[in-house]
Design an enzyme around this catalytic site. Structure first.
Site, PDB file in Angstrom:
ATOM      1  CG  ASP A   6      46.459  19.889   5.837  1.00 53.61           C
ATOM      2  OD1 ASP A   6      45.481  19.411   4.845  1.00 53.61           O
ATOM      3  OD2 ASP A   6      47.037  20.373   6.233  1.00 53.61           O
ATOM      4  CE  LYS A  68      39.383  21.303   3.559  1.00 53.77           C
ATOM      5  NZ  LYS A  68      40.643  21.385   4.637  1.00 53.77           N
ATOM      6  CD  GLU A 145      41.336  17.978   6.593  1.00 57.56           C
ATOM      7  OE1 GLU A 145      41.259  18.910   7.752  1.00 57.56           O
ATOM      8  OE2 GLU A 145      41.038  18.938   6.111  1.00 57.56           O
ATOM      9  CG  ASP A 168      41.914  18.717  11.989  1.00 60.49           C
ATOM     10  OD1 ASP A 168      42.088  19.632  12.015  1.00 60.49           O
ATOM     11  OD2 ASP A 168      41.757  17.612  11.295  1.00 60.49           O
TER      12      ASP A 168
END
Length: 562
Positions: A6, A68, A145, A168
């Site tokens: 992850d 990211k 994800e 999420d």
């Protein structure tokens, strides 16, 4: 050995599959979460994780975080005078995770399944895959994800036809996915999200609330003060999980600013962020063609869902308590590890077919006839619609619009606007065609989108069979094999983290930071304790160092809480 990773905005972690199920892999400091922070000193030594986090608070210009959010873009980060792209910084984190996994498992790790936000576009996903390659990993599968989280929750093991919504909310991105299970197929029906909404934004909202009340202007602060303020706000935000009030205390110059903030105050300050959460939920339900009442279960993923504000918001919105039985920080990594086991056809895993969807519409620019004999360019022709189950391949037949036309250009676009100029251009292909009257020379344009979110475009002249074909790559992430090899050499040269010394370096950095933050008698005490620890390090006696380290760690934790 294949592992699940992850790669998060705030924290990253790894897991692997055992006969007892998926298990997390602790990092070199014995912790499951590795902060997604990179710092590089003047000698070129790379620090990753907590050590980099501490260095960032001491030397802000040598470190980077939240990169990211810039994956697949042309943004560059300057660390100690050298520039890096987001995928390069991510590769440092991945290399660190790879080394930790190898040390823990006692064998070489060669391959990984890496998760990405469901709403990551093609360029971002390809940049993530490239980061894995730069870190020395074979990345054959990129998994969304929410899909990984659904696997971790065991949704694929349900015995009846069920619809799930995966909520999420991580450190930097928000995704909502609707999945449906029937027989042995777990199908993603729709995804939506916001790549610039996450826990970091809720921390920023707390900082804004605090600064406005205290008459402070963050724009006037130096980087070190900003880092300190952010750290204090992050700690304060976490207090809301245990209490309805938190106290944010921050030293700026010679003044200590302090404020007690209630949960209702904080929630009111986050009103705009909560409203932004509603839109992707509404869009995903609309794309999937389902109503709120038809969702059987809502599961929570991502560290930001630990906030009571978020849990209450979700419960009120869906009129049911969401499922948070799997640690939100760990669900994605565990799911990625199970996906890795599925890829290896591990007998302990129930056979299940996983499907995903294309998160954005893929198409091309076309010319349309607006009235007889008059054409207008710049229009968008969708070829693979968003939320189409992938892998998918679609073909559209195009025709020439001018007599004796000899060339056709195909613009490869991604987006939802009906005008080509408003969509993201991924690339273009050109092909020569025989001369003919307008409308008599057709070409077939075929888009193929695979499970790894790699787009292949093929243009074929129908009359001659001539074909041009290529995988479309973003200009930001296109690197040759030679460049990859060169970057791997750079990583080997720069990565000098001695494992047996990292926790000692971390303590020294933390001590230096606390020394700078405090004054008077506290500063003298910190200096004394640091001198004792450095004396123990000079002795090179393992037992003496371990004892001194334990003493210093306890001391610094007490100081940090004061």
């Amino acid at each position: 050995m294949i592992i699940g990773i992850d790669l998060g905005t705030t924290n990253s972690l790894t897991a692997y599959f055992t006969p007892e199920g998926a298990k997390l892999i602790p990092n070199r400091l014995g912790k499951n979460l590795t902060p997604s922070v990179v710092s590089i000193d003047e000698e070129g030594q790379i620090y990753v994780g907590e050590t980099a986090q501490e260095r960032m608070r001491l030397y802000p210009l040598t470190a980077a975080s939240v990169f990211k959010r810039s994956m697949g873009s042309d943004k560059e980060f300057t660390l100690s005078g050298k520039t890096y792209r987001a995928e390069e910084l991510s590769s440092f984190v991945l290399r660190s995770l790879k080394e930790d996994a190898e040390a823990y498992l006692g064998e070489e790790v060669t391959e990984a399944v890496i998760s990405v936000p469901a709403y990551f576009n093609d360029a971002r996903r390809r940049a993530t895959k490239k980061a894995g390659e730069l870190a020395g990993l074979k990345v054959e599968r990129i998994i969304s994800e929410p899909t990984a989280a659904a696997i971790a929750y065991g949704l694929y093991q349900e015995n009846k036809n069920t619809r799930f919504l995966v909520f999420d909310l991580g450190g930097g991105t928000f995704d909502v996915s609707i999945l449906e299970l029937f027989e042995n197929i777990l199908e993603v029906r729709a995804v939506a999200g916001d790549n610039f909404l996450g826990g970091e934004d809720f921390t920023d909202a707390l900082i804004k609330l605090f600064c406005e009340a205290q008459g402070l202007n963050p724009m006037e602060m130096d980087l070190k003060s900003l880092e300190s303020l952010y750290h204090r706000a992050e700690e304060c935000k976490k207090e809301f999980t245990q209490s309805n009030v938190c106290t944010l205390s921050f030293r700026y110059g010679d003044t200590v600013y302090e404020q007690t903030i209630s949960a209702p105050e904080y929630e009111a300050a986050c009103g705009d962020l909560l409203e932004r959460i509603r839109q992707p939920i509404k869009r995903s339900l609309n794309d999937a063609g389902v109503r709120l009442s038809q969702i059987d279960k809502v599961v929570l993923v991502g560290g930001a869902t630990k906030m009571p504000m978020i849990r209450h918001f979700v419960a009120k919105l869906f009129r049911r308590l969401p499922d948070a039985s799997v640690n939100p920080d760990e669900a994605v990594a565990l799911g990625a590890a199970i996906q890795a086991a599925m890829k290896e056809r591990n007998e302990a895993i129930r056979e299940v077919i996983l499907t995903d969807v294309c998160p954005f519409t893929l198409g091309t620019e076309v010319v349309r006839e607006v009235e007889e004999g008059r054409y207008e360019g710049g229009h968008y022709c969708p070829i693979i619609e968003r939320n189409t189950v992938i892998p998918a391949s679609r073909t559209e037949r195009m025709y020439t619009i001018r007599d004796n036309q000899t060339r056709i250009t195909v613009q490869i676009l991604q987006g939802e606007s009906r005008f080509a100029r408003n969509n993201l251009c991924l690339g273009r292909l050109e092909i020569d065609i025989p001369k003919a009257k307008a409308g008599e020379e057709p070409v077939d344009v075929t888009y193929t989108y695979d499970i790894n979110s790699i787009l292949e475009v093929e243009v074929k002249v129908v009359s001659t069979g001539k074909t041009v074909r290529q995988v479309i790559k973003s200009q930001y992430t296109q690197m040759s094999d030679e460049e990859i090899e060169q970057r791997l050499k750079d990583l080997s040269y720069l990565k000098i983290h001695p494992r047996d010394q990292e926790e000692n370096k971390l303590l020294l950095l933390k001590g230096e930071r606390l020394y700078e933050e405090n004054i008077g008698n506290k500063r003298l005490l910190i200096e004394q304790e640091l001198n004792l620890f450095e004396k123990a390090l000079d002795s090179q006696e393992a037992a003496q160092i371990a004892q001194a380290r334990s003493r210093l760690q306890s001391f610094l934790e007490r100081i940090d809480k004061q």
